[in-house]
Design a protein around this motif. Structure first.
Motif, PDB file in Angstrom:
ATOM      1  N   ALA A 315      36.461  13.692 -14.422  1.00 28.03           N
ATOM      2  CA  ALA A 315      36.727  12.272 -14.547  1.00 28.03           C
ATOM      3  C   ALA A 315      37.932  11.642 -13.616  1.00 28.03           C
ATOM      4  O   ALA A 315      37.886  10.932 -12.896  1.00 28.03           O
ATOM      5  CB  ALA A 315      36.815  11.867 -15.916  1.00 28.03           C
ATOM      6  N   ALA A 316      38.836  12.575 -13.537  1.00 26.28           N
ATOM      7  CA  ALA A 316      39.967  12.342 -12.651  1.00 26.28           C
ATOM      8  C   ALA A 316      39.441  12.101 -10.902  1.00 26.28           C
ATOM      9  O   ALA A 316      39.818  11.188 -10.224  1.00 26.28           O
ATOM     10  CB  ALA A 316      41.212  13.250 -12.798  1.00 26.28           C
ATOM     11  N   ALA A 317      38.471  13.093 -10.642  1.00 23.26           N
ATOM     12  CA  ALA A 317      37.974  13.093  -9.517  1.00 23.26           C
ATOM     13  C   ALA A 317      37.160  11.788  -9.354  1.00 23.26           C
ATOM     14  O   ALA A 317      36.944  11.151  -8.154  1.00 23.26           O
ATOM     15  CB  ALA A 317      37.104  14.370  -9.506  1.00 23.26           C
ATOM     16  N   ALA A 318      36.348  11.414 -10.428  1.00 22.62           N
ATOM     17  CA  ALA A 318      35.736   9.954 -10.179  1.00 22.62           C
ATOM     18  C   ALA A 318      36.504   8.922 -10.027  1.00 22.62           C
ATOM     19  O   ALA A 318      36.232   8.096  -9.213  1.00 22.62           O
ATOM     20  CB  ALA A 318      34.835   9.971 -11.428  1.00 22.62           C
ATOM     21  N   LEU A 319      37.782   9.059 -10.705  1.00 18.22           N
ATOM     22  CA  LEU A 319      38.562   7.931 -10.514  1.00 18.22           C
ATOM     23  C   LEU A 319      39.243   7.658  -9.043  1.00 18.22           C
ATOM     24  O   LEU A 319      39.239   6.626  -8.502  1.00 18.22           O
ATOM     25  CB  LEU A 319      39.912   8.196 -11.394  1.00 18.22           C
ATOM     26  CG  LEU A 319      39.802   7.524 -12.939  1.00 18.22           C
ATOM     27  CD1 LEU A 319      40.655   7.933 -13.705  1.00 18.22           C
ATOM     28  CD2 LEU A 319      39.408   6.139 -13.044  1.00 18.22           C
ATOM     29  N   ILE A 410      31.882  13.576  -5.393  1.00 17.25           N
ATOM     30  CA  ILE A 410      32.291  13.733  -6.852  1.00 17.25           C
ATOM     31  C   ILE A 410      31.396  14.572  -7.355  1.00 17.25           C
ATOM     32  O   ILE A 410      30.132  14.628  -7.416  1.00 17.25           O
ATOM     33  CB  ILE A 410      32.376  12.466  -7.460  1.00 17.25           C
ATOM     34  CG1 ILE A 410      33.437  11.557  -6.812  1.00 17.25           C
ATOM     35  CG2 ILE A 410      32.977  12.720  -8.864  1.00 17.25           C
ATOM     36  CD1 ILE A 410      33.598  10.038  -7.697  1.00 17.25           C
ATOM     37  N   PRO A 411      31.791  15.743  -7.946  1.00 16.74           N
ATOM     38  CA  PRO A 411      30.948  16.829  -8.338  1.00 16.74           C
ATOM     39  C   PRO A 411      30.153  16.659  -9.786  1.00 16.74           C
ATOM     40  O   PRO A 411      30.872  15.727 -10.484  1.00 16.74           O
ATOM     41  CB  PRO A 411      31.776  18.183  -8.603  1.00 16.74           C
ATOM     42  CG  PRO A 411      33.014  17.623  -8.773  1.00 16.74           C
ATOM     43  CD  PRO A 411      33.336  16.266  -7.978  1.00 16.74           C
ATOM     44  N   ASP A 412      29.073  16.749  -9.964  1.00 24.41           N
ATOM     45  CA  ASP A 412      28.398  16.785 -11.142  1.00 24.41           C
ATOM     46  C   ASP A 412      28.976  17.964 -12.074  1.00 24.41           C
ATOM     47  O   ASP A 412      29.319  19.128 -11.666  1.00 24.41           O
ATOM     48  CB  ASP A 412      26.841  17.227 -11.033  1.00 24.41           C
ATOM     49  CG  ASP A 412      26.188  15.944 -10.514  1.00 24.41           C
ATOM     50  OD1 ASP A 412      26.677  14.594 -10.522  1.00 24.41           O
ATOM     51  OD2 ASP A 412      25.013  15.923  -9.700  1.00 24.41           O
ATOM     52  N   ILE A 413      28.694  17.631 -13.301  1.00 24.41           N
ATOM     53  CA  ILE A 413      29.032  18.734 -14.458  1.00 24.41           C
ATOM     54  C   ILE A 413      27.843  20.003 -14.169  1.00 24.41           C
ATOM     55  O   ILE A 413      26.668  19.497 -14.195  1.00 24.41           O
ATOM     56  CB  ILE A 413      29.059  18.275 -15.853  1.00 24.41           C
ATOM     57  CG1 ILE A 413      30.249  17.263 -16.032  1.00 24.41           C
ATOM     58  CG2 ILE A 413      29.325  19.304 -16.720  1.00 24.41           C
ATOM     59  CD1 ILE A 413      31.448  17.735 -15.808  1.00 24.41           C
ATOM     60  N   ASP A 414      28.452  21.294 -14.196  1.00 23.26           N
ATOM     61  CA  ASP A 414      27.165  22.262 -13.973  1.00 23.26           C
ATOM     62  C   ASP A 414      27.071  22.602 -15.550  1.00 23.26           C
ATOM     63  O   ASP A 414      27.311  23.551 -15.967  1.00 23.26           O
ATOM     64  CB  ASP A 414      27.792  23.440 -13.158  1.00 23.26           C
ATOM     65  CG  ASP A 414      26.722  24.374 -13.027  1.00 23.26           C
ATOM     66  OD1 ASP A 414      25.799  24.217 -13.065  1.00 23.26           O
ATOM     67  OD2 ASP A 414      27.311  25.447 -12.642  1.00 23.26           O
TER      68      ASP A 414
END
Length: 696
Positions: A315-319, A410-414
């Motif tokens: 989520a920090a990566a998304a921000l 931004i990576p997806d959750i695996d």
């Protein structure tokens, strides 16, 4: 209308397999032996440093020693400004007095449950009941039911209950245990004038004296500069205003800048205080912020956009709009600067620091352009991950929002499987529900209602009623803003269910009236006709909840006709199943057998394992009531095995009661009593009310 719309009707034995005769009912029952309930201990590890508060501790210990049981539980109210150390003191007292309260320590942070300034106390009760060993699927649905459950579960126990961040006494009073032998520690920034009917001991928590602050600072950081310049240490302690939180950051700041003289550090703090005219605590936060690397500083300014108390790396990566590694590095730097706290659920920012970060953001980005972009990235990232988790956990179903494209860089959750997807939805619940509100407030109306779609599956397994009611009300408003007709219909149907499950039948009926009216404007495509049938199904489910079996039957039959006309085999199956259950509730087991046999057959033909299970269990119940107990046994026994495999004590107890009824009819009285005894033990251990009733 799809399967998920009926995931948690009163029967919860989800996977059942057709089997043979009843046979040896006594087998496998001993596997359900009830192990002792562990004593709850919800305190975090003790901090490395704790200073003074001796007078406060002595006052609380004296109150505990002199407390008269007839006065109800002892309530201690710790009051003081944010950052003063109230929570740390409460935890410390709970550890020190733990031996006097052997039944455990419970903890609830009301700020985690606060929305728009208000706390849904029923959710707080749910957290406390879970701490007392009540399984989530045994939690009563209504506030009144949970209150009774909590009183029953806490009666005659010697508990410590820590209620953190109460703003009003009215928030804390419903959370008091029934036992007069218990201790309740409530923390609040202000005086709790409305602790009605409660004799509370008020313990103000004041800033540390300078000597105590110096000692705490010396414990936080072991640095030769402190011994060399005791006068500078005193000045630094004074600049922190006696706030342990500020001293913690100051100590970490000293460790970080090992080459700067202590005099310089103190001078820099003092200069900021005088030149910029900000409160002393602001000077400490500003000093920590000024030493951050650019990416960590940017994340710090953006973190107030995150709508939940804890933030995780993705989520920090998304921000930030970057990869996972830079985001995690920035979080780690913020933690080492004392601006974040790392907890198991993620990194948490103190509320005071959140305000400071917002002020820094306004200075750096006065137009708010960067913050708006970060909000959009965060909302759409959560929307995409929730939809992916929902698809994995619940399979394809009727939805109207497309899958959001992957946010660049931004990576997806695996997700490795269904179980992990469900765990992620629950772990990120506060962020997901918060993003619904954030999207609406930002004007991202499609994102607001689209986020509600995957939250439906989560709600069916985790009925956080305050959250889901608020979210779907927002979803309704968002769909209305866009005049997106299918979403307007769907959101109202999905809002109706949590309303009727809380016995707010009139409100639920009003939502379904609007949904039905809006559905008349839908077209004649298969998907639109399917949505109209879904409205009929929800109307039938509401009538079932109100025991209007005749009305429910008419709605389910009407929905089944629509599904048959459009060739939706699964819709026909589901409505046939619902009709069978309704016939059983009406006391017509022969008709129920006919309908449920057809549903069971259709589910097998369609390879719908979940519906095969449900229909099989309900068919077993119907067969017994129709006097065909020998045919029912295999179906019900398979349900028992499945309930134990899934670890669902609610389903296990329910199936055991059905097996007991079967054993009675077959004259197996010993096996029947064993089943009932095990079911009662499971129910008592899991938190059922004494009469065995569960709210409808």
């Amino acid at each position: 209308m799809a399967e998920e719309t009926y995931n948690s009707l009163d029967g919860r034995a989800d996977v059942v397999v057709q089997a043979g005769r009843v046979g040896e009912l006594h087998q496998h029952l001993h596997a359900a032996a009830v192990s002792p309930q562990p004593t709850p201990s919800q305190l975090p590890p003790a901090p490395a440093h704790f200073e003074d508060r001796q007078a406060e501790q002595e006052r609380i210990a004296e109150a505990a020693a002199s407390h008269a049981d007839h006065e109800g539980p002892l309530v201690v109210a710790l009051t003081g400004i944010g950052g003063i150390g109230k929570t740390a003191l409460g935890f410390h007292v709970a550890r020190q007095l733990g031996d006097r309260y052997p039944d455990g320590v419970l903890y609830v942070d009301l700020d985690d449950l606060r929305r728009d300034g208000a706390v849904e106390v029923a959710d707080a009760l749910g957290e406390l009941l879970t701490g007392l060993g009540v399984s989530p699927d045994w939690l009563e649905r209504s506030f009144a039911g949970r209150s009774k459950q909590y009183w029953t579960r806490s009666r005659d126990k010697r508990l410590i209950v820590v209620i953190d961040n109460a703003r009003y006494g009215a928030e804390a009073v419903p959370l008091l245990p029934a036992s007069a032998h218990s201790l309740v520690i409530v923390t609040s920034q202000g005086l709790l004038y409305d602790l009605d009917g409660v004799a509370a001991v008020e313990v103000p928590v004041n800033p540390l004296a300078v000597d105590d602050a110096v000692r705490l600072l010396s414990k936080i950081v072991n640095d030769p500069r402190l011994a060399a310049r005791p006068d500078a240490v005193v000045e630094l302690a004074r600049s922190c205003g006696g706030l342990p939180a500020a001293l913690q950051v100051a100590g970490q700041w000293i460790r970080k800048y090992r080459r700067r003289s202590l005099s310089r550090l103190v001078t820099e703090l003092t200069a900021e205080l005088h030149e910029r005219g900000i409160p002393v605590i602001e000077a400490v936060w500003d000093a920590a912020y000024s030493g951050l690397e650019p990416e960590a500083g940017r994340l710090y300014r953006l973190l107030p956009q995150h709508p939940a108390p804890a933030v995780v790396g993705p989520a920090a990566a998304a921000l930030l709009g970057c990869g996972l590694q830079p985001a995690e590095d920035a979080l780690e730097e913020l933690e080492s600067a004392g601006l974040l706290e790392n907890r198991p659920e993620g990194y948490r920012m103190h509320e005071l620091l959140r305000g400071h970060a917002e002020r820094r953001a306004r200075r750096t980005d006065p137009e708010g352009v960067g913050r708006a972009e970060a909000r959009r990235r965060l909302i759409r990232w959560y929307r995409r991950q929730a939809a992916r988790a929902d698809l994995l956990a619940g399979g394809p179903r009727m939805t109207f929002a497309g899958l959001e494209t992957m946010v660049e860089d931004i990576p997806d959750i695996d997700f490795t499987g269904k179980a992990e997807a469900l765990r992620w939805l629950e772990a990120q619940r506060l962020a997901l529900y918060g993003c619904v509100r954030l999207a609406f407030e930002t004007g991202l109306y499609e994102d607001a209602w689209a986020l509600c779609e995957p939250l439906w599956t989560h709600f069916l397994d985790h009925p956080h009623y305050a959250d889901v009611t608020d979210a779907f009300r927002t979803g309704v408003a968002a769909a209305d803003r866009l005049e997106h007709l299918p979403a307007m219909v769907r959101m109202r149907c999905q809002l109706a269910r949590p309303l009727w499950e809380q016995e707010r039948y009139d409100e639920a009926a009003e939502q379904l009236r609007h949904a039905s009216g809006a559905s008349e404007a839908l077209g004649e495509t298969a998907q639109e006709r399917k949505l109209r049938a879904s409205v009929m199904e929800f109307q039938g489910l509401l009538k079932s909840a109100q025991r209007d079996w005749t009305g429910a039957t008419a709605d389910f039959e009407a929905a089944r006709r629509v599904h048959a006309a459009i060739g939706n085999a699964y819709g026909v199956l589901l409505q046939t199943y619902l009709l069978g259950r309704t016939a059983l509730d009406q006391g017509d087991p022969e008709r129920a057998v006919t309908l449920l046999s057809a549903a069971h057959r259709m589910a097998r033909e369609q390879e719908r394992s979940r519906m095969t299970s449900r229909a099989g269990f309900e068919l077993g119940r119907a067969l017994r009531r129709a006097g065909r107990a020998a045919e029912a046994g295999g179906l019900v026994r398979a349900a028992l095995a499945n309930a134990r495999e899934r670890g669902s004590t609610f389903d296990e107890a329910r199936v055991l009661e059905e097996l007991a009824a079967l054993a009675d009819e077959l004259g197996e009285t010993a096996e029947a009593e064993e089943c009932r005894t095990t079911a009662r033990s499971l129910a008592a251990r899991s938190g059922a009310l004494p009469d065995g009733g569960q709210s409808s």
